[in-house]
Enzyme design. Structure first.
Site, PDB file in Angstrom:
ATOM      1  N   LYS A 195      -7.609  -1.058   6.580  1.00 56.28           N
ATOM      2  CA  LYS A 195      -7.905  -1.817   5.357  1.00 56.28           C
ATOM      3  C   LYS A 195      -6.990  -3.025   5.237  1.00 56.28           C
ATOM      4  O   LYS A 195      -7.409  -4.100   4.856  1.00 56.28           O
ATOM      5  CB  LYS A 195      -7.671  -0.943   4.115  1.00 56.28           C
ATOM      6  CG  LYS A 195      -8.722   0.099   3.906  1.00 56.28           C
ATOM      7  CD  LYS A 195      -8.492   0.810   2.591  1.00 56.28           C
ATOM      8  CE  LYS A 195      -7.346   1.789   2.672  1.00 56.28           C
ATOM      9  NZ  LYS A 195      -7.702   3.176   2.599  1.00 56.28           N
ATOM     10  N   HIS A 235       0.849  -1.189   0.000  1.00 55.27           N
ATOM     11  CA  HIS A 235       0.000   0.000   0.000  1.00 55.27           C
ATOM     12  C   HIS A 235       0.882   1.235   0.000  1.00 55.27           C
ATOM     13  O   HIS A 235       1.897   1.281   0.686  1.00 55.27           O
ATOM     14  CB  HIS A 235      -0.884   0.011   1.251  1.00 55.27           C
ATOM     15  CG  HIS A 235      -2.078   0.922   1.103  1.00 55.27           C
ATOM     16  ND1 HIS A 235      -3.266   0.496   0.583  1.00 55.27           N
ATOM     17  CD2 HIS A 235      -2.241   2.221   1.394  1.00 55.27           C
ATOM     18  CE1 HIS A 235      -4.119   1.500   0.562  1.00 55.27           C
ATOM     19  NE2 HIS A 235      -3.524   2.567   1.046  1.00 55.27           N
ATOM     20  N   ASP A 263     -13.549   3.185   7.239  1.00 59.95           N
ATOM     21  CA  ASP A 263     -12.521   3.913   6.484  1.00 59.95           C
ATOM     22  C   ASP A 263     -13.093   4.443   5.182  1.00 59.95           C
ATOM     23  O   ASP A 263     -12.786   5.569   4.778  1.00 59.95           O
ATOM     24  CB  ASP A 263     -11.306   3.021   6.204  1.00 59.95           C
ATOM     25  CG  ASP A 263     -10.351   3.721   5.253  1.00 59.95           C
ATOM     26  OD1 ASP A 263      -9.832   4.793   5.639  1.00 59.95           O
ATOM     27  OD2 ASP A 263     -10.172   3.259   4.114  1.00 59.95           O
ATOM     28  N   SER A 292      -6.291   4.730   8.459  1.00 63.11           N
ATOM     29  CA  SER A 292      -6.954   4.450   7.188  1.00 63.11           C
ATOM     30  C   SER A 292      -6.250   3.294   6.475  1.00 63.11           C
ATOM     31  O   SER A 292      -6.873   2.301   6.079  1.00 63.11           O
ATOM     32  CB  SER A 292      -6.910   5.716   6.320  1.00 63.11           C
ATOM     33  OG  SER A 292      -7.230   5.426   4.990  1.00 63.11           O
ATOM     34  N   ARG A 339     -12.776  12.922   4.258  1.00 65.90           N
ATOM     35  CA  ARG A 339     -11.478  13.604   4.404  1.00 65.90           C
ATOM     36  C   ARG A 339     -11.041  14.231   3.090  1.00 65.90           C
ATOM     37  O   ARG A 339     -10.463  15.319   3.065  1.00 65.90           O
ATOM     38  CB  ARG A 339     -10.409  12.605   4.884  1.00 65.90           C
ATOM     39  CG  ARG A 339     -10.567  12.208   6.336  1.00 65.90           C
ATOM     40  CD  ARG A 339      -9.680  11.013   6.662  1.00 65.90           C
ATOM     41  NE  ARG A 339      -8.302  11.262   6.343  1.00 65.90           N
ATOM     42  CZ  ARG A 339      -7.470  10.324   5.864  1.00 65.90           C
ATOM     43  NH1 ARG A 339      -7.862   9.092   5.660  1.00 65.90           N
ATOM     44  NH2 ARG A 339      -6.215  10.643   5.605  1.00 65.90           N
TER      45      ARG A 339
HETATM   46  N1  URA Z   1      -3.994   5.963   1.552  1.00 63.79           N
HETATM   47  C1  URA Z   1      -5.037   5.551   2.321  1.00 63.79           C
HETATM   48  O1  URA Z   1      -5.551   4.454   2.139  1.00 63.79           O
HETATM   49  N2  URA Z   1      -5.466   6.365   3.266  1.00 63.79           N
HETATM   50  C2  URA Z   1      -4.929   7.561   3.520  1.00 63.79           C
HETATM   51  O2  URA Z   1      -5.372   8.224   4.410  1.00 63.79           O
HETATM   52  C3  URA Z   1      -3.852   7.993   2.709  1.00 63.79           C
HETATM   53  C4  URA Z   1      -3.405   7.172   1.729  1.00 63.79           C
END
Ligand code: URA
Length: 440
Positions: free
Chosen positions: A190, A85, A164, A186, A171
């Site tokens: 996930k 990620h 999220d 966040s 956001r």
């Molecule tokens: N990627 C995400 O999944 N969440 C964030 O807040 C920033 C980048």
């Protein structure tokens, strides 16, 4: 408990308890707490921050807000499921190349990705430039594709970390993205809910990232590695440079083309280097491969075409038109292409990646409010990167826009994002730091 008290407590800089955080998260997922109070909560966190304990509680509450997947129901128990990620950047199409490479190396990649956030683009929006490609998969489809092809990139389902999903969308349009606890929770909610055994985090650092300084990026990386390790996952965070756009392409369809070129070993050098670094780290966590062996296998799957074939099979499995993979020139192309001339001769000292990202968003490549449609054809190709020598009038970039007026405005903005000086400067490094729970 009531939401106003929790918002006020955070607004006033006090620490929230695990119970308060869990209650608030359950409340907004159930629809009992409206968007405006969730947005106010996010703003309070943005200004007052959270302790590591609060961030961990927020992460766990968000991870538990929906399904928690167990991909070992479809994959053998001894296969280490590795996820990756990025914390978000400009021109960051890394997943599009890393996913097929790692899958072609025999490590299954089943991944949930996001849409654009703030001034950064999202993997799902990028892949949607391929006509027909569908990010919405049922659990059964996800599992079947993972078993048969070894590569799935899906949108975050309504059932995976829904807290999220809701907070992310709010956001994006309330100026509350660049907050360490909100980003950490966040990403990690996930990742924990998606069931990976090992996670490689690409923590972007610089002007085009939410963390602008190395110290902030290291703090985010350490926090996420600690949260993941506490949940029993193998974790590595790579802190990587995001001062200037990654590679040359910024904009959805343009980035898909660049990722495909990279799978043919024809990508820009900085992007290739990042892709290989992230892929090698995934092979280390997933298969225990030392860096040299991992890089050799990565080269092999690029050279023998199997990484590209993996991408093609993945696109087709998710309904995308494989002819667009074979003929990338058929991907959406903006009506106007206009060069950005260098105002003087010299060396590129700096490219303000954030300004480039905001320019692409203004061209129609980003959202102003929740749910806005985006134009996948617009963007910028950066011909000159930091350290390159340029002649006066030579094209620094090419802007891809829907019409002449939008292109002209973008040309001005991109010109201002470039700093050109007489001094020669070295190209920027890619990797700044590596923080891992695993010993190499
Ligand atoms: N990627 C995400 O999944 N969440 C964030 O807040 C920033 C980048």
């Amino acid at each position: 408990m009531n939401p106003v008290d929790i918002i006020i407590k955070k607004r006033d800089g006090l620490a929230l308890t695990d119970d308060e955080i869990g209650w608030f998260v359950r409340g907004f997922v159930a629809g009992a707490i409206p968007d405006y109070q969730v947005a106010a909560f996010a703003m309070a966190v943005y200004f007052q921050n959270m302790s590591d304990a609060e961030t961990t509680a927020l992460t766990q509450a968000m991870a538990a807000s929906g399904d928690q997947l167990d991909l070992h129901t479809v994959l053998p128990k001894d296969v280490v499921i590795v996820d990756k990620h990025s914390s978000g950047g400009i021109g960051d199409k890394t997943t599009l190349a890393v996913g097929p490479i790692v899958a072609a190396c025999g490590l299954p990649v089943g991944k949930m990705s996001g849409r654009g956030l703030g001034f950064t683009g999202g993997t799902i929006d990028k892949l949607e430039s391929i006509a027909g490609w569908n990010p919405e998969l049922s659990d059964a489809q996800f599992h079947q594709q993972l078993q048969q092809i070894g590569l799935v990139i899906a949108g975050q389902t309504a059932d995976l970390a829904p807290a999220d999903k809701q907070l992310y969308a709010l956001r994006d349009v309330t100026g509350t993205v660049p907050s360490l606890p909100l980003i950490a929770s966040s990403i990690m909610s996930k990742k924990l809910a998606a069931g990976a055994d090992a996670i490689v985090l690409d923590v972007k650092c610089g002007r085009g990232a939410f963390m602008e300084t190395l110290a902030e990026a290291q703090a985010l990386a350490r926090l996420m590695v600690a949260i993941g390790a506490r949940a029993g996952r193998k974790m590595t965070a790579l802190i990587t440079q995001m001062e200037q756009p990654l590679g040359r392409a910024v904009g959805h369809a343009l980035e898909v083309k660049e990722a495909m070129a990279t799978l043919h070993d024809q990508g820009p050098a900085d992007f290739q280097e990042l892709v290989q670094t992230v892929a090698a780290e995934m092979l280390f966590l997933g298969k225990g491969m030392p860096p040299d062996a991992a890089r050799a296998q990565i080269q092999q799957v690029i050279q023998n075409g199997s990484a590209f074939q993996k991408f093609r099979a993945f696109v087709a499995a998710q309904g995308g038109d494989p002819q667009l993979v074979d003929r990338p020139e058929k991907l959406p192309l903006a009506a106007v292409q206009m060069d950005v001339p260098a105002p003087q001769a010299g060396f590129v000292q700096r490219i303000d990646a954030r300004a480039v990202g905001l320019t692409v968003a203004a061209l129609g490549g980003g959202r102003q409010k929740k749910g806005d449609a985006i134009d996948v054809s617009v963007g910028v190709i950066c011909h000159a990167k930091v350290g390159d020598a340029v002649q006066a009038g030579a094209p620094l970039c090419t802007v891809h826009a829907a019409d002449e007026a939008a292109a002209e405005a973008a040309v001005q903005r991109i010109q201002a994002a470039y700093e050109i000086g007489a001094e020669a400067v070295a190209p920027l490094p890619i990797l700044y730091d590596r923080i891992s729970s695993q010993v190499e």
